[in-house]
Enzyme design. Structure first.
Site, short mmCIF file in Angstrom:
data_model
loop_
_atom_site.label_atom_id
_atom_site.label_comp_id
_atom_site.label_asym_id
_atom_site.label_seq_id
_atom_site.Cartn_x
_atom_site.Cartn_y
_atom_site.Cartn_z
N GLY A 1 -12.13 8.79 -1.22
CA GLY A 1 -12.09 10.03 -0.90
C GLY A 1 -10.93 10.90 -1.29
N ARG B 1 -17.11 10.94 11.94
CA ARG B 1 -17.54 9.33 11.31
C ARG B 1 -18.04 8.64 12.47
NH1 ARG B 1 -13.09 7.00 7.40
NH2 ARG B 1 -13.90 8.83 6.13
N GLU C 1 -14.73 16.90 3.69
CA GLU C 1 -15.30 15.81 3.99
C GLU C 1 -15.36 15.81 5.75
OE1 GLU C 1 -12.67 12.41 3.40
OE2 GLU C 1 -13.02 12.50 1.30
N ARG D 1 -10.32 8.19 13.65
CA ARG D 1 -9.51 9.03 12.53
C ARG D 1 -10.55 10.01 11.87
NH1 ARG D 1 -9.01 8.13 7.27
NH2 ARG D 1 -10.19 6.35 7.17
N GLY E 1 0.79 -1.17 0.05
CA GLY E 1 0.17 0.01 0.08
C GLY E 1 0.85 1.40 -0.05
N HIS F 1 -17.08 2.93 8.87
CA HIS F 1 -17.51 3.88 8.00
C HIS F 1 -19.29 4.07 7.76
CE1 HIS F 1 -17.78 6.31 4.18
NE2 HIS F 1 -16.47 6.52 4.38
N HIS G 1 -14.25 0.04 8.58
CA HIS G 1 -13.16 0.69 7.65
C HIS G 1 -12.05 0.65 8.08
CE1 HIS G 1 -12.65 3.29 4.28
NE2 HIS G 1 -12.43 4.21 5.10
C1 SIN Z 1 -14.02 7.85 2.16
O1 SIN Z 1 -13.86 8.23 0.84
O2 SIN Z 1 -15.20 8.15 2.52
C2 SIN Z 1 -12.85 7.30 2.92
C3 SIN Z 1 -12.02 8.38 3.09
C4 SIN Z 1 -11.36 7.84 4.17
O3 SIN Z 1 -11.25 6.69 5.04
O4 SIN Z 1 -10.33 8.78 5.06
#
Ligand code: SIN
Length: 557
Positions: A62, A306, A144, A402, A28, A260, A367
Site C-alpha cells: 500500500g 481493518r 486507505e 494499527r 527491513g 488483513h 498480517h
Molecule cells: C496494504 O497494502 O493493504 C497493507 C498496508 C499496511 O499493512 O499498512
C-alpha cells in the site's frame, strides 16, 4: 549472568568472537534506516536471517501515511491513528510519529526513493503551503481504510520494495557497514544488566559467533508464522521478541494481532496481499451470493478500520459456511488497474483472475503484530544499549489495531531516532576486555536432553499454526484459548532445555513461547478491543481494560 541460555549451545566447540560498534538485526526498513541515521564513522554489522532483500517491509504494498494534502494535518493523522487503535494508543508517541513523518519522507526522497507523483495532466489542487512543497508537494496521495484524508504515498503497488531497495543500496555504499546474511541471532548478550552484543548462528559456516557491540538494535519484524495463513515471510518467527524476553526485556500487547481483510484465496496462493489501496480505489466486498455486505457492519463500509472489515468478512463466511468472499473492482478499467496495481493485476492474472472482469477470491490472514518488545519514544528497551524498532517493537503507537500504512512510517521515524542516539551511547563505551572470554564460557553449556526428531519438530509447527488460527484468531473464546493453552504449556515445558535440530527447532521454540504468551494475554483480557475480539466478552470495557499488558521473564508486570 552465569550461563547464556542459548538454544544452540556450543557444546565445547570454540566460538569466533568479533567486535563492532553496533549490531542491527533485521534488514527491513527499520533496520536499514537506523543504519543510515547512525554516524558513518561507526562500524556497524547488519545481521539478517535470510538475504538482505527478504523482510516484511519489502512485501508492503500500500504505502506510507503522511499528511501532505491541502486539507490534511498531523493532527488529523493523529486522530485517525487513535481512532483505529481503539483507545489503546499512546498519544505522545503517536504525536512523534505524525509530526516527524514529513521530514523522514523528504529525507528518503532525497536518498532516491521514487514515489508516484500526481498526474500533471490531472486537475491540480491549489498548491500546499511552502513547508510541504520541498520535494514532497507533488506526491500522489491515496486513501486507505480508516483514514479521513487522502494521505497514502506509494510506489505503484510495491512501495515496500521500492523503499527497501533504494535505502539498502545507499547503505551498501557505507564503507564501515558490513552485512551478514543467513545469520540468526540466538541470544542477546547481557552482562550486569547491560547489553554487550549478540550470539549468532552463521548458517553458511555452520558456526556460532559472538558479535560484541555497544549497541544492538532489534528490527526483526513480527511473528506472523504463529498462524497458518499469513502475509509475512517465513522468517517472521518472532525471534527478536524471544531473545529479548529471555534476556529480561519486557513484552507488551501480544494479544493484539492484526488480520488483513483481503488476502488472495487461491489453491496455489493464500499469502498474497490484495492491498487495502484496492478498496481505497473503490473495490467492494461481496459474499459468495454476490451481495455487498459491509454497509451492514460499519458506516465507513469497505474503508472501516481493518479489524472491523476482517471480522465482518469472517462473520459472512461463518454464517454461510464459505471459506472466502469476493473483492470486486470490476468498475475500474483494465488500463487503470494495470497502471495503479501492476503487481497485483499481474499476479492475479497468473492465477487466471482478470481483476477488470472477475471478482478476486479473498479471505483474512494474519498480517501484523501490534505487540512486541516494549520501548520508549527513542526505541530504548530498558536494557542499556539494547533498542527495538519497527514491528518487533511495541511503543504504543498502534494500540489495539494499527492504522493502515503506519508501519513503514514507524520504522523510518524511530529508526532515525535510534540511529541518531548511537553516537551518544558509544561515547560512553562499556566494553570490558574479558567480555569475549566471559560470554564464550557462558555459551559452553552441555546438551541437557536428547534432541527432538526433525520430523516431529516440523509436525508440531504445523499443529501450532493451525491451533492458533482456530483458537486464537479473529474471534476468540475462553474455551478455545484454554484448549490452546493446554496444548502449548506442556509442549513448552517439554522443549525447554532440549537442544533443537538446527534453525527449525530454534524457531519452533520461539513460536511456542510466543504462542503461549499471546494466549495468556488474550485469556486475561476479558473484553473486546481492536483486533482482540472475544465472543464471550463482546464489549469494550474501558473501566478495567484501558491498559497495556506486559510480561517479563519470571515476573508479571
Ligand atoms: C496494504 O497494502 O493493504 C497493507 C498496508 C499496511 O499493512 O499498512
Amino acid at each position: 549472568m552465569d550461563k547464556v541460555r542459548s538454544y544452540l549451545a556450543t557444546g565445547g566447540r570454540p566460538v569466533t568472537v568479533e567486535r563492532h560498534d553496533a549490531v542491527v538485526v533485521g534488514s527491513g526498513v527499520a533496520g536499514v534506516y537506523t543504519v543510515l541515521n547512525a554516524p558513518e564513522a561507526l562500524d556497524i554489522v547488519v545481521v539478517t536471517k535470510e538475504t538482505l532483500d527478504i523482510s516484511n517491509s519489502s512485501l508492503a504494498q500500500g504505502g506510507i501515511a503522511v499528511s501532505l494534502g491541502r486539507d490534511d494535518s498531523p493532527e488529523l493523522h493523529l486522530q485517525d491513528t487513535l481512532y483505529a487503535g481503539a483507545g489503546l494508543c499512546d498519544e505522545d508517541v503517536v504525536r512523534v510519529l505524525v509530526n516527524e513523518a514529513r521530514p523522514v519522507i523528504q529525507d528518503i526522497c532525497t536518498l532516491g526513493v521514487d514515489f508516484d507523483r500526481k498526474d500533471p495532466a490531472a486537475p491540480q489542487t491549489p498548491p500546499a503551503p511552502p513547508a510541504a512543497t520541498e520535494g514532497v508537494g507533488s506526491l500522489a496521495l491515496n486513501r486507505e481504510a480508516a483514514h479521513s484524508q487522502n494521505r497514502i504515498i506509494h510506489a505503484g503497488d510495491t512501495t515496500g520494495k521500492e523503499v527497501c531497495d533504494k535505502l539498502t543500496s545507499v547503505m551498501l555504499r557505507r564503507p564501515r557497514v558490513s552485512i551478514r546474511e543467513r545469520t540468526t541471532v540466538l541470544d542477546l548478550l547481557v552482562r550486569d544488566g547491560v547489553c554487550c552484543g549478540v550470539a549468532v548462528y552463521d548458517e553458511c559456516r555452520n558456526e556460532i559467533r559472538l558479535l560484541l557491540a555497544d549497541v544492538v538494535v532489534c528490527a526483526t519484524g513480527g511473528y506472523g508464522q504463529l498462524y497458518a495463513a499469513t502475509t509475512n515471510p517465513e522468517v517472521a518467527t518472532g525471534d527478536g521478541a524471544c531473545f529479548a524476553y529471555r534476556a529480561g526485556a519486557v513484552l507488551m500487547d501480544l494479544e493484539f494481532v492484526q488480520f488483513h481483510p483481503t488476502v488472495l484465496f487461491h489453491p496455489k496462493n493464500r499469502t498474497f496481499l490484495i492491498s487495502e489501496a484496492v478498496r481505497g480505489e473503490g473495490a467492494l466486498l461481496r459474499n459468495l451470493k454476490g451481495e455487498r455486505f459491509m454497509p451492514k457492519y460499519h458506516e465507513m463500509n469497505e474503508l472501516a478500520p481493518r479489524d472491523v472489515v476482517s471480522r465482518s468478512i469472517f462473520a459472512e463466511m461463518t454464517r454461510a459456511g464459505d471459506d472466502h468472499v469476493w473483492l470486486d473492482i470490476t468498475a475500474r478499467t483494465r488500463k487503470d488497474l494495470q497502471a495503479r496495481f501492476p503487481n497485483i493485476y499481474r499476479t492475479c492474472l497468473g492465477y487466471g483472475i482478470d481483476m477488470a472482469k472477475d471478482y478476486v477470491p479473498v479471505a483474512p490472514a494474519e498480517h501484523y503484530c501490534m505487540g512486541g518488545i516494549r520501548t520508549d519514544v527513542f526505541g530504548r528497551t530498558g536494557i542499556p544499549g539494547f533498542y527495538a524498532c519497527g514491528e518487533a517493537a511495541c511503543n504504543g503507537i498502534h494500540g489495539a489495531n494499527r492504522l493502515a500504512s503506519n508501519s513503514l512510517l514507524e520504522g523510518l521515524v524511530f529508526g532515525r531516532r535510534i540511529g541518531e542516539e548511537m553516537t551518544e551511547v558509544i561515547k560512553n563505551r562499556r566494553y570490558r576486555p574479558d567480555d569475549a572470554e566471559f560470554f564464550s564460557k557462558a555459551l559452553d553449556v552441555p546438551d541437557p536432553r536428547p534432541v527432538l526428531a526433525a520430523e516431529e519438530e516440523a509436525s508440531l509447527r504445523v499443529q501450532l499454526r493451525r491451533l492458533m488460527t482456530d483458537k486464537v484468531g479473529i474471534v476468540r473464546t475462553r474455551a478455545g484459548m484454554e484448549e490452546a493453552r493446554a496444548w502449548l504449556a506442556p509442549l513448552s515445558e517439554r522443549l525447554d532445555g532440549t537442544r533443537p535440530v538446527g534453525l527449525p527447532g530454534y524457531e519452533l521454540r520461539n513460536l511456542v513461547l510466543l504462542a503461549l504468551l499471546t494466549v495468556e494475554m488474550a485469556l486475561a483480557r476479558e473484553e473486546s478491543r481492536g483486533a482482540h475480539f472475544r465472543e464471550d466478552f463482546p464489549h469494550t470495557d474501558d473501566a478495567h481494560w484501558l491498559v497495556h499488558q506486559t510480561r517479563r521473564l519470571g515476573a508479571k508486570d
